[in-house]
Design an enzyme around this catalytic site. Structure first.
Site, mmCIF file in Angstrom:
data_model
loop_
_atom_site.group_PDB
_atom_site.id
_atom_site.type_symbol
_atom_site.label_atom_id
_atom_site.label_comp_id
_atom_site.label_asym_id
_atom_site.label_seq_id
_atom_site.Cartn_x
_atom_site.Cartn_y
_atom_site.Cartn_z
ATOM 1 N N ASP A 184 -14.517 6.960 -4.265
ATOM 2 C CA ASP A 184 -14.395 8.406 -4.525
ATOM 3 C C ASP A 184 -15.793 9.037 -4.590
ATOM 4 O O ASP A 184 -16.009 10.132 -4.064
ATOM 5 C CB ASP A 184 -13.673 8.673 -5.863
ATOM 6 N N ARG A 186 0.841 -1.195 0.000
ATOM 7 C CA ARG A 186 0.000 0.000 0.000
ATOM 8 C C ARG A 186 0.879 1.250 0.000
ATOM 9 O O ARG A 186 2.087 1.165 0.202
ATOM 10 C CB ARG A 186 -0.936 -0.002 1.211
ATOM 11 N N ARG A 222 -17.132 9.387 -1.130
ATOM 12 C CA ARG A 222 -16.505 10.528 -0.428
ATOM 13 C C ARG A 222 -17.119 11.844 -0.920
ATOM 14 O O ARG A 222 -17.401 12.752 -0.144
ATOM 15 C CB ARG A 222 -14.987 10.531 -0.687
ATOM 16 N N ASN A 270 -4.035 -1.392 -5.140
ATOM 17 C CA ASN A 270 -3.699 -0.192 -5.940
ATOM 18 C C ASN A 270 -2.442 -0.346 -6.783
ATOM 19 O O ASN A 270 -1.545 -1.079 -6.386
ATOM 20 C CB ASN A 270 -3.515 0.993 -4.988
ATOM 21 N N THR A 279 -6.084 3.474 4.927
ATOM 22 C CA THR A 279 -7.543 3.658 4.909
ATOM 23 C C THR A 279 -8.170 2.274 4.972
ATOM 24 O O THR A 279 -7.608 1.316 4.432
ATOM 25 C CB THR A 279 -8.024 4.384 3.634
HETATM 26 P P1 6V0 Z 1 -1.833 -4.221 4.297
HETATM 27 O O1 6V0 Z 1 -2.510 -3.935 5.590
HETATM 28 O O2 6V0 Z 1 -0.353 -4.079 4.210
HETATM 29 O O3 6V0 Z 1 -2.244 -5.701 3.849
HETATM 30 C C1 6V0 Z 1 -1.770 -6.311 2.700
HETATM 31 C C2 6V0 Z 1 -1.864 -7.798 2.906
HETATM 32 O O4 6V0 Z 1 -1.522 -8.449 1.678
HETATM 33 C C3 6V0 Z 1 -0.905 -8.336 3.987
HETATM 34 O O5 6V0 Z 1 -1.623 -9.090 4.947
HETATM 35 C C4 6V0 Z 1 0.067 -9.199 3.196
HETATM 36 O O6 6V0 Z 1 0.558 -10.309 3.925
HETATM 37 C C5 6V0 Z 1 -0.815 -9.612 2.020
HETATM 38 N N1 6V0 Z 1 -0.060 -10.099 0.860
HETATM 39 C C6 6V0 Z 1 1.033 -9.550 0.285
HETATM 40 N N2 6V0 Z 1 1.433 -10.301 -0.760
HETATM 41 C C7 6V0 Z 1 0.568 -11.341 -0.845
HETATM 42 C C8 6V0 Z 1 0.447 -12.454 -1.719
HETATM 43 N N3 6V0 Z 1 1.310 -12.647 -2.724
HETATM 44 N N4 6V0 Z 1 -0.559 -13.315 -1.514
HETATM 45 C C9 6V0 Z 1 -1.442 -13.139 -0.507
HETATM 46 N N5 6V0 Z 1 -1.381 -12.106 0.355
HETATM 47 C C10 6V0 Z 1 -0.386 -11.213 0.183
HETATM 48 O O7 6V0 Z 1 -2.425 -3.314 3.133
HETATM 49 P P2 6V0 Z 1 -3.902 -2.697 3.035
HETATM 50 O O8 6V0 Z 1 -4.884 -3.731 3.426
HETATM 51 O O9 6V0 Z 1 -3.928 -1.378 3.703
HETATM 52 O O10 6V0 Z 1 -3.999 -2.415 1.464
HETATM 53 C C11 6V0 Z 1 -4.084 -3.481 0.537
HETATM 54 C C12 6V0 Z 1 -4.129 -2.929 -0.877
HETATM 55 O O11 6V0 Z 1 -5.339 -2.191 -1.062
HETATM 56 C C13 6V0 Z 1 -2.993 -1.935 -1.182
HETATM 57 O O12 6V0 Z 1 -2.553 -2.123 -2.509
HETATM 58 C C14 6V0 Z 1 -3.656 -0.589 -1.024
HETATM 59 O O13 6V0 Z 1 -3.013 0.430 -1.740
HETATM 60 C C15 6V0 Z 1 -5.026 -0.902 -1.587
HETATM 61 N N6 6V0 Z 1 -6.093 0.026 -1.207
HETATM 62 C C16 6V0 Z 1 -7.018 0.275 -2.138
HETATM 63 C C17 6V0 Z 1 -8.060 1.134 -1.888
HETATM 64 C C18 6V0 Z 1 -9.028 1.417 -2.983
HETATM 65 O O14 6V0 Z 1 -9.879 2.292 -2.835
HETATM 66 N N7 6V0 Z 1 -8.962 0.716 -4.088
HETATM 67 C C19 6V0 Z 1 -8.209 1.743 -0.627
HETATM 68 C C20 6V0 Z 1 -7.290 1.448 0.335
HETATM 69 C C21 6V0 Z 1 -6.132 0.605 0.096
#
Ligand code: 6V0
Length: 331
Positions: free
Chosen positions: A165, A98, A168, A137, A247
């Site tokens: 979006d 993220r 929001r 993302n 977020t």
């Molecule tokens: P986080 O809290 O770091 O969680 C990510 C998770 O992914 C962790 O538990 C990791 O272990 C797991 N992970 C990583 N690689 C792998 C894999 N190869 N296989 C399985 N699991 C894996 O991140 P968070 O939950 O905050 O965000 C996750 C993604 O969502 C990021 O790319 C953010 O940028 C994106 N978001 C998208 C939003 C949107 O509106 N589209 C909003 C918020 C975040």
């Protein structure tokens, strides 16, 4: 078992398949906010979570299972082996890196493409008829990547896009107008993020278009400076990340709304990421958000919203930026 069989007189086999199995890959902040709202809203009672972090998976699973008595007899499973995802109706991808404070979403692209290359074929192997819902993302580019890797038809690969979006935007409008967000009808289209396009020309309350009351609404020359509301939308994620590090709740609720629309086949309209080829003069397979009708087969229709010249120009600009990012992806 023997004791209970004395009082339970079986008349019919219990149905195991509830037809609403949802897999969430990535049990980070976004994945867990989504799972929690899916379960507490009763959108599904059949959840599978996958991640590479075994301890986190087990901890999250146990914590939720301990809440089972407050839920609808939910089946909650978790594991690193994708076989447990078999026959999922929807697979949500919330895995990967993220943004750090101040970081642009597009900066994450190649790292998350590598993550998707490991996940998508596994999910497809066990659920060939599934619908993909991408939220990692940069979500628009990664929806395109998932479509490419999976080889699925476009209607079954959906990105969470600008549904968030738009939410929001509607919240901020509601605060200015003192009317509930559900009654502030407004869409943000295009990129989830910096180049998103607010469709000011169709913002309305009960069919009353704000543009009919203020012909310059959203433009630079608008004396009421409504443009600032969109600027605030674009800044939202950066601000929340600065304050709490990530977020989660709003995106979890946004995904839950999309999943509910699909599972209940309700034909409701949401701004989600899909291919824009053939829409508003776009000729390439660029993935961005437009209002779409969602149902059991995924995206049922794309809505051709009338846009002003300014709005169309902004969308084309957004598409150009995306086409450029897409062309640099290494598969
Ligand atoms: P986080 O809290 O770091 O969680 C990510 C998770 O992914 C962790 O538990 C990791 O272990 C797991 N992970 C990583 N690689 C792998 C894999 N190869 N296989 C399985 N699991 C894996 O991140 P968070 O939950 O905050 O965000 C996750 C993604 O969502 C990021 O790319 C953010 O940028 C994106 N978001 C998208 C939003 C949107 O509106 N589209 C909003 C918020 C975040």
């Amino acid at each position: 078992m023997a004791t209970i069989s004395k009082v339970l007189q079986s008349r019919q086999e219990k149905m195991i398949d509830t037809g609403n199995k949802v897999t969430v890959v990535g049990v980070g902040q976004v994945g867990m906010a989504t799972v929690f709202s899916l379960l507490t809203q009763g959108v599904t009672n059949n959840i599978v979570m996958v991640d590479t972090n075994e301890d986190k998976l087990k901890g999250e699973m146990m914590d939720l299972q301990h809440g089972s008595a407050f839920l609808c007899n939910a089946t909650i499973k978790a594991g690193t082996d994708y076989s447990i995802t078999a026959d999922s109706q929807i697979c949500v991808i919330a895995a990967g890196v993220r943004q750090m404070e101040g970081e642009d979403r597009r900066n994450l692209v190649q790292r998350n493409v590598e993550v998707l290359k490991g996940i998508v074929p596994q999910l497809l192997k066990y659920s060939p008829n599934t619908i993909f819902l991408i939220t990692s993302n940069p979500v628009d580019v990664l929806t395109y990547v998932t479509w490419k890797i999976s080889g699925l038809p476009k209607h079954r690969v959906i990105g969470s896009g600008t549904n968030l979006d738009s939410a929001r935007f509607r919240y901020l409008l509601s605060q200015k107008l003192n009317i509930a967000p559900t009654s502030c009808h407004a869409y943000i289209i295009g990129e989830h993020g910096d180049s998103s396009v607010p469709v000011w020309s169709s913002v309305n309350i009960a069919g009353v278009r704000l543009r009919d009351l203020n012909k310059n609404i959203g433009l630079d020359c608008d004396e009421e400076n409504w443009k600032e509301t969109h600027t605030q939308v674009v800044q939202s994620a950066y601000e929340v990340i600065k304050l709490k590090g990530y977020t989660s709740w709003a995106i979890g609720l946004s995904l839950t709304q999309l999943i509910k629309a699909i599972l209940t086949n309700v034909a409701s309209v949401h701004a989600v990421t899909t291919s824009l080829k053939g829409e508003h003069g776009i000729t390439e397979d660029v993935f961005l958000s437009l209002p779409c009708v969602l149902g059991r087969n995924g995206i049922l229709d794309v809505i051709r919203q009338p846009l002003t010249d300014v709005e169309r120009e902004q969308l084309l600009q957004s598409a150009k930026v995306m086409a450029d990012v897409q062309s640099n992806i290494k598969f």
